[in-house]
Scaffold this motif. Structure first.
Motif, PDB file in Angstrom:
ATOM      1  N   SER A  53       5.799   2.235   2.305  1.00 14.01           N
ATOM      2  CA  SER A  53       5.180   2.199   3.648  1.00 14.01           C
ATOM      3  C   SER A  53       4.120   3.292   3.800  1.00 14.01           C
ATOM      4  O   SER A  53       3.110   3.085   4.487  1.00 14.01           O
ATOM      5  CB  SER A  53       6.243   2.360   4.740  1.00 14.01           C
ATOM      6  N   ASP A  54       4.333   4.454   3.157  1.00 16.24           N
ATOM      7  CA  ASP A  54       3.348   5.536   3.244  1.00 16.24           C
ATOM      8  C   ASP A  54       2.058   5.140   2.532  1.00 16.24           C
ATOM      9  O   ASP A  54       0.954   5.343   3.041  1.00 16.24           O
ATOM     10  CB  ASP A  54       3.895   6.821   2.610  1.00 16.24           C
ATOM     11  N   LEU A  55       2.217   4.563   1.329  1.00 14.97           N
ATOM     12  CA  LEU A  55       1.045   4.134   0.556  1.00 14.97           C
ATOM     13  C   LEU A  55       0.295   3.035   1.319  1.00 14.97           C
ATOM     14  O   LEU A  55      -0.935   3.072   1.468  1.00 14.97           O
ATOM     15  CB  LEU A  55       1.490   3.595  -0.812  1.00 14.97           C
ATOM     16  N   GLY A  56       1.070   2.055   1.818  1.00 14.95           N
ATOM     17  CA  GLY A  56       0.475   0.922   2.537  1.00 14.95           C
ATOM     18  C   GLY A  56      -0.232   1.365   3.803  1.00 14.95           C
ATOM     19  O   GLY A  56      -1.325   0.872   4.123  1.00 14.95           O
ATOM     20  N   ALA A  57       0.370   2.313   4.539  1.00 12.42           N
ATOM     21  CA  ALA A  57      -0.233   2.776   5.798  1.00 12.42           C
ATOM     22  C   ALA A  57      -1.563   3.480   5.527  1.00 12.42           C
ATOM     23  O   ALA A  57      -2.541   3.298   6.261  1.00 12.42           O
ATOM     24  CB  ALA A  57       0.731   3.712   6.532  1.00 12.42           C
ATOM     25  N   LYS A  58      -1.611   4.266   4.438  1.00 15.04           N
ATOM     26  CA  LYS A  58      -2.866   4.976   4.121  1.00 15.04           C
ATOM     27  C   LYS A  58      -3.968   3.991   3.726  1.00 15.04           C
ATOM     28  O   LYS A  58      -5.121   4.127   4.153  1.00 15.04           O
ATOM     29  CB  LYS A  58      -2.626   5.996   3.013  1.00 15.04           C
ATOM     30  N   ALA A  59      -3.620   2.990   2.933  1.00 18.01           N
ATOM     31  CA  ALA A  59      -4.620   1.970   2.558  1.00 18.01           C
ATOM     32  C   ALA A  59      -5.067   1.197   3.798  1.00 18.01           C
ATOM     33  O   ALA A  59      -6.250   0.864   3.960  1.00 18.01           O
ATOM     34  CB  ALA A  59      -4.025   1.027   1.510  1.00 18.01           C
ATOM     35  N   ALA A  60      -4.115   0.924   4.698  1.00 20.29           N
ATOM     36  CA  ALA A  60      -4.416   0.168   5.926  1.00 20.29           C
ATOM     37  C   ALA A  60      -5.400   0.927   6.809  1.00 20.29           C
ATOM     38  O   ALA A  60      -6.391   0.362   7.289  1.00 20.29           O
ATOM     39  CB  ALA A  60      -3.125  -0.107   6.688  1.00 20.29           C
ATOM     40  N   ILE A  61      -5.153   2.220   7.013  1.00 21.08           N
ATOM     41  CA  ILE A  61      -6.051   3.040   7.855  1.00 21.08           C
ATOM     42  C   ILE A  61      -7.458   3.061   7.244  1.00 21.08           C
ATOM     43  O   ILE A  61      -8.466   2.918   7.943  1.00 21.08           O
ATOM     44  CB  ILE A  61      -5.504   4.487   7.986  1.00 21.08           C
ATOM     45  N   ASP A  62      -7.512   3.198   5.913  1.00 15.54           N
ATOM     46  CA  ASP A  62      -8.807   3.197   5.212  1.00 15.54           C
ATOM     47  C   ASP A  62      -9.550   1.882   5.472  1.00 15.54           C
ATOM     48  O   ASP A  62     -10.754   1.873   5.780  1.00 15.54           O
ATOM     49  CB  ASP A  62      -8.530   3.400   3.706  1.00 15.54           C
ATOM     50  N   ALA A  63      -8.824   0.764   5.404  1.00 19.67           N
ATOM     51  CA  ALA A  63      -9.453  -0.555   5.608  1.00 19.67           C
ATOM     52  C   ALA A  63      -9.890  -0.731   7.061  1.00 19.67           C
ATOM     53  O   ALA A  63     -10.983  -1.244   7.341  1.00 19.67           O
ATOM     54  CB  ALA A  63      -8.472  -1.666   5.207  1.00 19.67           C
TER      55      ALA A  63
END
Ligand code: ACO
Length: 323
Positions: A53-63
């Motif tokens: 979830s941490d990895l996914g959230a960071k990629a999501a914010i970037d997108a």
């Protein structure tokens, strides 16, 4: 006609890197074996307190930032992962809370290495049916957590990471080279269930599960199914292989990708390769490579992109889009 247009991309890789030389200190292997058999030179590994979830959230914010949006503009989150934080609830729900996208519905899709292709297909269907307007599609994995670190035949192959795209409904004229998803195809053959799996899972009662793989069988099926479904998806988009500007394949093994691109007739220089730095990040590998090639100004607006993957199940599929 409604198209699912890509308006933003993002990615995240954990800080810690394990090179092939580092791997040779853990198991009986060496850089030469790993490089010649797989093309992998290094992999990123999540920190102990860092979850999918941490990895996914960071990629999501970037997108979301690259699309110029705010989290509240997202109305659907689809996360492709085979390494959820918990068996339940969905890791997508946790990401929704982390990024504060409270106007969205969120759920996980499980198709292992084909997960991102499946998730894009589901997102495209929601948009085309008028059931969502702005969709965040994430591929995020901590494969390092399901690896048997004493098994040299599998532990050298995988890494952790996350990639994401934002799709938005866009009304465009069919005859004017529309941008967005042009075709998708996803397939499953459960007769290959045992060829690539974890030895256990929640319903089987065991606490810890590890990845097991029949490497030769995976290799054989991947090199036939990925080109086959790619040619089908190109045809479905009313295009031919020569129209494809970039192949963005699942980064499992450089030899699988080489065999696939020859069968599709796509030159190696038109293939987005990140496997040497990322290794196999399962559902994260395609969005990671896609974002990397966009941010490095290789993939440009208007380019026709072919994405293809194969994973456990077996599952496989392709997406054709104009960026
Ligand atoms: N380092 C050194 N030697 C090794 C290692 C290692 N890391 N792993 C295996 N070996 C040895 C084996 O023990 C074997 O030794 P032996 O001949 O003395 O018995 C020898 O290397 C050959 O092993 P094979 O398993 O036959 O090697 P192969 O040529 O099949 O390559 C590989 C293995 C790279 C996994 C290959 O089968 C492959 O690419 N398969 C595709 C699987 C894949 O990419 N999976 C990713 C996940 S699935 C997906 O994402 C689609």
């Amino acid at each position: 006609m409604l198209y699912s247009k890509i308006i933003g991309t993002g990615s995240y890789l954990p800080e810690k890197v394990l090179t092939n030389d580092d791997m040779s200190k853990l198991v009986d292997t060496n850089d030469e074996w790993i490089t010649t058999r797989t093309g992998i030179k290094q992999r990123h590994i999540a920190a102990e307190d860092e979850y999918t979830s941490d990895l996914g959230a960071k990629a999501a914010i970037d997108a979301i930032q690259s699309a110029g949006l705010l989290p509240e503009n997202i109305d659907l989150i689809i996360l492709a992962t085979t390494t959820p934080d918990n068996t339940f609830p969905s890791t997508a729900a946790k990401i929704q809370a982390k990024i504060k996208a409270f106007n969205s519905t969120a759920f996980d899709v499980q198709a292992v290495c084909s997960g991102f292709i499946y998730a894009l297909t589901v997102a495209d269907s929601f948009i085309k049916a008028g059931n969502a307007k702005t969709v965040l599609v994430i591929g995020a994995e901590t494969m390092s957590r399901v690896i048997d670190w004493t098994d040299r035949s599998t532990c050298v192959l995988f890494g952790d990471g996350a990639g994401a795209v934002i799709l938005q409904a866009s009304n465009q004229d069919e005859s004017s080279k529309p941008s967005g998803i042009l075709s998708t195809i996803i397939k499953t053959d459960g007769r290959y269930y045992d060829a690539l799996k974890t030895n256990s899972g929640p319903s089987m009662g065991n606490e810890k599960s590890y990845l097991q793989m029949s490497g030769k069988e995976v290799f054989k099926i991947a090199t036939s199914k990925m080109p086959e479904v790619s040619l089908e998806a190109i045809k479905k988009a009313n295009l031919s292989p020569s129209d494809v500007n970039w192949l963005v394949p699942h980064q499992a093994n450089v030899r699988i990708i080489d065999a696939a691109l020859k069968k599709i007739s796509i030159p190696a220089e038109n293939t987005a390769m990140t496997i040497s730095e990322h290794a196999n990040t399962s559902a994260a590998s395609i969005p990671l490579a896609f974002d990397n090639f966009i941010k490095n100004n290789k993939i440009k607006h208007g380019d026709v992109i072919l994405m293809t993957a194969m994973g456990a199940g077996f599952t496989w599929g392709s997406v054709v889009l104009r960026y």
